[in-house]
Design a protein around this motif. Structure first.
Motif, mmCIF file in Angstrom:
data_model
loop_
_atom_site.group_PDB
_atom_site.id
_atom_site.type_symbol
_atom_site.label_atom_id
_atom_site.label_comp_id
_atom_site.label_asym_id
_atom_site.label_seq_id
_atom_site.Cartn_x
_atom_site.Cartn_y
_atom_site.Cartn_z
ATOM 1 N N SER A 166 0.917 -1.086 0.367
ATOM 2 C CA SER A 166 0.256 0.096 0.129
ATOM 3 C C SER A 166 1.273 1.394 0.155
ATOM 4 O O SER A 166 0.401 2.558 -0.327
ATOM 5 N N HIS A 167 2.174 1.345 0.385
ATOM 6 C CA HIS A 167 3.268 2.271 0.574
ATOM 7 C C HIS A 167 3.818 2.880 -0.894
ATOM 8 O O HIS A 167 4.723 3.678 -1.078
ATOM 9 N N LEU A 168 3.285 1.779 -2.306
ATOM 10 C CA LEU A 168 3.981 2.256 -3.037
ATOM 11 C C LEU A 168 3.814 3.044 -4.390
ATOM 12 O O LEU A 168 3.629 3.038 -5.297
ATOM 13 N N HIS A 169 2.175 3.741 -3.582
ATOM 14 C CA HIS A 169 1.437 4.281 -4.750
ATOM 15 C C HIS A 169 2.200 5.794 -5.281
ATOM 16 O O HIS A 169 2.132 5.916 -6.132
ATOM 17 N N PRO A 170 3.035 5.956 -4.782
ATOM 18 C CA PRO A 170 3.958 7.414 -5.470
ATOM 19 C C PRO A 170 4.681 6.982 -6.636
ATOM 20 O O PRO A 170 5.024 8.057 -7.175
ATOM 21 N N LEU A 171 5.093 5.524 -6.783
ATOM 22 C CA LEU A 171 5.423 5.278 -7.773
ATOM 23 C C LEU A 171 4.315 5.154 -9.387
ATOM 24 O O LEU A 171 4.929 4.547 -10.325
ATOM 25 N N ALA A 172 3.043 5.133 -9.212
ATOM 26 C CA ALA A 172 2.713 4.769 -10.084
ATOM 27 C C ALA A 172 2.935 5.758 -11.551
ATOM 28 O O ALA A 172 2.593 4.320 -12.690
ATOM 29 N N ASN A 173 3.484 6.685 -11.000
ATOM 30 C CA ASN A 173 3.066 6.865 -12.506
ATOM 31 C C ASN A 173 4.171 6.615 -13.260
ATOM 32 O O ASN A 173 4.968 6.555 -14.768
ATOM 33 N N SER A 174 5.689 5.693 -12.973
ATOM 34 C CA SER A 174 6.340 4.640 -13.923
ATOM 35 C C SER A 174 6.394 3.535 -13.416
ATOM 36 O O SER A 174 7.002 2.238 -14.519
ATOM 37 N N LEU A 175 6.173 2.980 -12.090
ATOM 38 C CA LEU A 175 6.459 1.280 -12.207
ATOM 39 C C LEU A 175 5.512 1.179 -13.543
ATOM 40 O O LEU A 175 4.618 1.165 -13.517
ATOM 41 N N GLN A 176 6.778 -0.019 -14.658
ATOM 42 C CA GLN A 176 5.630 -1.013 -14.805
ATOM 43 C C GLN A 176 6.013 -2.399 -14.546
ATOM 44 O O GLN A 176 5.451 -3.424 -15.437
ATOM 45 N N GLU A 177 6.618 -3.167 -14.064
ATOM 46 C CA GLU A 177 7.183 -4.524 -13.421
ATOM 47 C C GLU A 177 7.374 -4.009 -11.644
ATOM 48 O O GLU A 177 8.270 -3.764 -11.793
ATOM 49 N N LEU A 178 6.139 -5.589 -11.581
ATOM 50 C CA LEU A 178 6.842 -5.424 -9.772
ATOM 51 C C LEU A 178 6.728 -7.084 -9.511
ATOM 52 O O LEU A 178 5.845 -7.815 -10.245
ATOM 53 N N LEU A 179 7.859 -7.347 -9.464
ATOM 54 C CA LEU A 179 7.982 -8.615 -9.043
ATOM 55 C C LEU A 179 7.498 -8.768 -7.774
ATOM 56 O O LEU A 179 8.806 -8.785 -6.645
ATOM 57 N N LEU A 180 6.860 -10.123 -7.062
ATOM 58 C CA LEU A 180 6.877 -10.160 -5.512
ATOM 59 C C LEU A 180 6.837 -11.334 -4.911
ATOM 60 O O LEU A 180 6.283 -12.045 -4.198
ATOM 61 N N ALA A 181 7.084 -12.327 -6.437
ATOM 62 C CA ALA A 181 7.169 -13.756 -6.270
ATOM 63 C C ALA A 181 7.756 -14.414 -4.213
ATOM 64 O O ALA A 181 8.888 -13.799 -4.170
ATOM 65 N N GLY B 211 -8.557 7.759 0.028
ATOM 66 C CA GLY B 211 -7.434 7.717 1.171
ATOM 67 C C GLY B 211 -6.840 6.620 0.046
ATOM 68 O O GLY B 211 -7.019 5.587 0.195
ATOM 69 N N MET B 212 -5.544 6.882 -0.001
ATOM 70 C CA MET B 212 -4.760 6.024 -0.766
ATOM 71 C C MET B 212 -3.791 5.444 -0.117
ATOM 72 O O MET B 212 -3.277 4.261 -0.271
ATOM 73 N N GLU B 213 -3.114 5.522 1.638
ATOM 74 C CA GLU B 213 -2.481 4.582 1.859
ATOM 75 C C GLU B 213 -3.057 4.970 3.853
ATOM 76 O O GLU B 213 -3.944 5.486 4.279
ATOM 77 N N ASP B 214 -2.382 3.831 5.078
ATOM 78 C CA ASP B 214 -3.048 3.867 6.223
ATOM 79 C C ASP B 214 -4.478 3.861 6.182
ATOM 80 O O ASP B 214 -5.159 3.655 7.236
ATOM 81 N N GLU B 215 -5.569 3.611 5.501
ATOM 82 C CA GLU B 215 -6.594 3.392 5.555
ATOM 83 C C GLU B 215 -7.468 1.983 4.724
ATOM 84 O O GLU B 215 -6.707 1.096 4.223
ATOM 85 N N GLY B 216 -8.603 1.551 6.178
ATOM 86 C CA GLY B 216 -9.288 0.240 5.496
ATOM 87 C C GLY B 216 -9.913 -0.614 6.471
ATOM 88 O O GLY B 216 -10.514 0.524 7.166
ATOM 89 N N TRP B 217 -9.623 -1.832 6.323
ATOM 90 C CA TRP B 217 -10.535 -2.573 7.599
ATOM 91 C C TRP B 217 -8.556 -3.699 7.878
ATOM 92 O O TRP B 217 -8.437 -4.036 7.639
ATOM 93 N N PHE B 218 -9.954 -4.204 9.533
ATOM 94 C CA PHE B 218 -9.215 -4.579 9.905
ATOM 95 C C PHE B 218 -9.936 -5.419 10.542
ATOM 96 O O PHE B 218 -10.759 -5.003 11.379
ATOM 97 N N ASP B 219 -9.359 -6.554 11.252
ATOM 98 C CA ASP B 219 -10.088 -7.799 12.496
ATOM 99 C C ASP B 219 -9.687 -7.166 13.771
ATOM 100 O O ASP B 219 -9.325 -7.557 13.951
ATOM 101 N N PRO B 220 -11.167 -6.746 14.100
ATOM 102 C CA PRO B 220 -11.129 -5.575 15.294
ATOM 103 C C PRO B 220 -10.810 -7.308 16.701
ATOM 104 O O PRO B 220 -9.667 -7.227 17.797
#
Ligand SMILES: Cc1cc2nc3c(=O)[nH]c(=O)nc-3n(C[C@H](O)[C@H](O)[C@H](O)COP(=O)(O)OP(=O)(O)OC[C@H]3O[C@@H](n4cnc5c(N)ncnc54)[C@H](O)[C@@H]3O)c2cc1C
Lengths: 251, 486
Positions: A166-181, B211-220
């Motif tokens: 969820s922290h990656l959104h600032p890279l939205a404009n450039s990021l084309q490949e993301l490997l999470l395996a 909200g782009m980040e830090d928002e959402g829901w969890f298991d209370p």
């Protein structure tokens, strides 16, 4: 004074074995001998609050160790700018970086790397390979100012979790490949917020042990990111199937 | 061989019977007996709480520095921070009194577990930011040796708030404040909204904030159990029982203008044991009122609000239970994985639940529609008449949906301004509040617990300035201006 130090030496190695299950989340069983020692340690913990306090201290120590590894090198960033700062961070972690139109830079077997890249100040970083690194949420901050980053590999990173995705959104404009395996902590909940990365063309989500329904998750991710090739569970499997099916077709 | 086994078995049996009869025919097995005896021996050893006359191990201790009424998420958070911030290990004794360890009616377990920074008041935004930081590092804050890590199941999918033309200006202002405080919130026009979430009908929407980040829901439940496990390991005592009475001493003073002011101090809390008439007085220095929807009653027990109307003495704690329904439905053509928690211009909200095209949501009733809070039965007509029309209007796919299940829970509803009450009571000087959060208490609990602990230990708020949340605002008539109450 001598006694606690001795016990510290005694406890630490055994305890290290057991914390892997605290952190690793991989749920692997400790070997038998190890287990017996653990129960002994548990017994000690139950009887003496000093042992308990010591183990708690060691647990906190282990946690702060990860933080220490993910600290930012602010002095480098201030002096050389965000690209060099980020690159330095990744190389220190044992990962590799690629500046635009340059070769990949990686540390050697002992974690050493040449500081030649310090002169690439004006050159943006276009790819980062942090596979297997101890990078976490806090450490990701070092990458977020690389506005030209196109490819990011976080394969098998033990501390990469849904919060990181969820922290990656600032890279939205450039990021084309993301490997999470192979990230042990990533789940479908984190994958859901990759829809911020609208320019993504290639996403590897194979081998994620914490995803409960890998097949369904892959379909949903594909629906969410229609322009992106998603390598998932059955990518490897379907390759195998295709190979098996082909001879039948020709027959 | 057989004989020896038989003998052994017999011998054992005899022994058990022997011990059993002496103790009045109890039918504990051998291991039970041994552990019982061990316990006895332990309690006789120096430092134990040995009482030769009768067994009092099921009762709470006779003294405790702090008594927390209510073991929900707020009560446990206060306990956690009290122990965490104490100057020396074991410096204060904390007792949590909870009448129902299954938490069958507690709001914490019945909530939808949402967290957001999209508030209008800087303090509320700060509380939420602090809490999200806590949740992100929950396995460090709540780490217990030998216990498995907590799986909070946080869905970082964000909140999407929709505003009509009337609310657009306010929304813009709010987002400005939120960004100043460090929240990652962005504004979206109806066109952008349509592009990002094609399943939304943007009719009547002038502006959206997301909200782009830090928002959402969890298991209370996970947060509750994690806190419980941690505070237990920190030495907090738990007791299952109900607080029924406070014994206090009072001091009457005269003001300059000749009026009388009575200051009270609680020195004993009576805890009634469940299913019995037995009660235990617990001497204490500080009482924390974290009884959620029932905290109004607890305040009344302490004599708060018993006085001539219009005076500080006559000012009640305006917190009462309000019933809220949550419905869970299935909709095969519904929105996909990217679905955030959407709150409509009408006040209805929904979010995704899991992966199988299931959704849950609801809507707060108007003051006239407020259901009877006497029980937790669900009114299904409310969904048909009030919730569904709004949902189907906003998301056309929801025109065909099937309600799978539903539940109801109590908001700890503050009738004065729908915001939390934190800090000491001005007249009952040793009762502290952590209640009244009306639908956002779960997400702010980590931060509120810290604020209350700071107030108790240091005498003032340190991390976040919670002065606007003090009890005295009810007397002074100063409402907290929070626009985003869901
Ligand atoms: C349907 C619904 C949805 C919600 N959604 C959200 C959300 O998305 N996000 C959010 O942040 N918040 C949400 N909330 C609000 C949130 O659940 C509450 O604000 C929060 O749980 C309050 O916590 P608490 O510890 O004060 O109360 P509780 O969890 O109710 O705990 C109070 C405890 O006190 C005990 N008690 C009461 N009287 C006594 C007594 N005399 N003696 C002993 N014990 C006593 C009770 O048994 C209870 O266990 C929602 C609430 C509901 C009902």
């Amino acid at each position: 004074m001598a006694a606690p130090r001795a016990s510290l030496r005694l406890v630490a190695p055994i305890w290290n074995g057991s914390t892997r299950s605290i952190h690793g989340l991989s749920g692997e069983m400790a070997p038998r001998g190890n287990q017996r020692k653990r129960t002994l340690l548990q017994l000690l913990t139950d009887c003496f609050c000093d042992v308990e306090a010591l183990r708690e201290y060691l647990l906190q120590k282990q946690l702060s160790n990860v933080h220490w590894k993910n600290r930012s090198f602010t002095h480098i960033e201030e002096q050389y700018g965000p690209y060099i700062g980020g690159a330095f961070f990744i190389l220190k972690q044992g990962g590799a970086v690629k500046f635009q139109d340059k070769e990949w830079i990686r540390p050697d077997g002992r974690g050493r790397f040449s500081l030649e890249f310090l002169k690439f100040q004006a050159v943006p970083v276009e790819a980062v390979d942090a596979s297997g690194c101890a990078i976490n949420y806090q450490g990701l901050d070092n990458l977020l100012s690389m506005k030209e980053l196109q490819s990011l590999s976080l394969k098998r990173c033990p501390h990469v979790d849904d919060w990181c995705l969820s922290h990656l959104h600032p890279l939205a404009n450039s990021l084309q490949e993301l490997l999470l395996a192979g990230c042990p902590q990533v789940t479908e909940r984190g994958l859901a917020c990759l829809h911020h990365l609208q320019n993504l063309r290639r996403l590897d989500i194979s081998d994620l042990p914490s995803v409960a329904n890998p097949g369904l998750t892959q379909i949903l991710v594909e629906e969410m990111l229609p322009n992106c090739e998603v390598l998932g569970v059955d990518w490897a499997q379907s390759l195998k199937l295709e190979l098996e099916e082909q001879p039948r077709d020709t027959a | 061989m057989l004989r020896t086994v038989l003998q052994l078995g017999l011998g054992r049996n005899l022994l058990i019977r022997g011990v059993g009869t002496r103790r009045g025919g109890s039918t504990l097995d051998w291991d039970g007996q041994v552990s019982e005896i061990k316990k006895k021996i332990q309690s006789v050893l120096p430092g134990g709480s040995w009482n030769p006359l009768y067994d009092s191990s099921h009762l709470p201790p006779e003294h405790s520095d702090v008594v927390i009424v209510g073991g929900g998420v707020l009560g446990l958070s206060v306990a956690y921070w009290l122990k965490k911030l104490e100057k020396q290990r074991g410096a204060i004794r904390v007792l949590v009194v909870e009448r129902d360890h299954t938490y069958s009616q507690a709001s914490t377990g019945l909530s939808v577990g949402g967290i957001r920074q999209q508030f209008s008041l800087p303090e509320n935004i700060q509380l939420s930011l602090f809490s999200v930081n806590f949740l992100r590092n929950i396995n460090e804050y709540l780490a217990v040796v030998d216990a498995p890590p907590l799986d909070l199941q946080f869905n970082p999918s964000g909140y999407l708030l929709l505003a009509s033309e009337k609310g657009a200006a306010a929304m813009e202002n709010n987002v400005k404040v939120q960004r100043q405080e460090g929240a990652k919130v962005c504004l979206m026009s109806p066109e952008q909204l349509q592009k990002k979430f094609p399943w939304i009908n943007t009719e009547g929407v002038a502006l959206a904030s997301y909200g782009m980040e830090d928002e959402g829901w969890f298991d209370p439940w996970c947060l509750l159990q994690g806190l419980r496990r941690k505070v237990q390991s920190m030495g907090v005592l738990f007791c299952q029982g109900e607080v029924t009475r406070f014994v206090s001493s009072s001091n009457t003073m005269k003001t300059v203008s000749g009026g009388e002011v009575t200051m009270k101090r609680i020195y004993e809390v009576h805890v009634k044991m469940n299913n019995s008439l037995e009660y235990q007085p617990v001497e204490c220095a500080i009482v924390i009122n974290a009884a959620g929807a029932w905290s109004g009653q607890i305040a009344e027990l302490a004599g708060i609000g018993k006085g001539p109307p219009g005076t500080l003495q006559g000012t009640k704690l305006p917190v009462e239970p309000r019933k809220r329904y949550v419905y869970l439905w299935h909709c095969p053509q519904g929105p996909g994985l990217e679905t955030p928690l959407v709150t409509d211009t009408s006040g209805a909200y929904f979010r995704r639940e899991g992966l199988g095209n299931n959704y849950l949501g609801g809507c707060s009733p108007t003051e006239e529609e407020e259901p009877d809070p006497g029980n937790l039965e669900v009114d299904h007509d409310f969904f048909q008449n009030k919730v569904w029309p709004c949902l189907a209007q906003r998301v056309p796919a929801f025109e065909t949906l099937k309600v799978r299940s539903a539940w109801a829970g109590y908001y700890d509803y503050n009738t004065f301004d729908q915001n939390g009450v934190v800090g000491p009571h001005p007249l009952v000087v040793n009762m502290y509040f952590a209640t009244g959060f009306s639908g956002h208490g779960l997400q702010q609990a980590p931060a509120v617990g810290r604020a209350v602990a700071e107030m108790v230990l240091e005498g003032h708020f340190q991390t976040i300035n919670m002065n606007p949340f003090l009890f005295s605002r009810f007397y002074l008539g100063e409402k907290i201006q929070e626009q985003n109450i869901i």
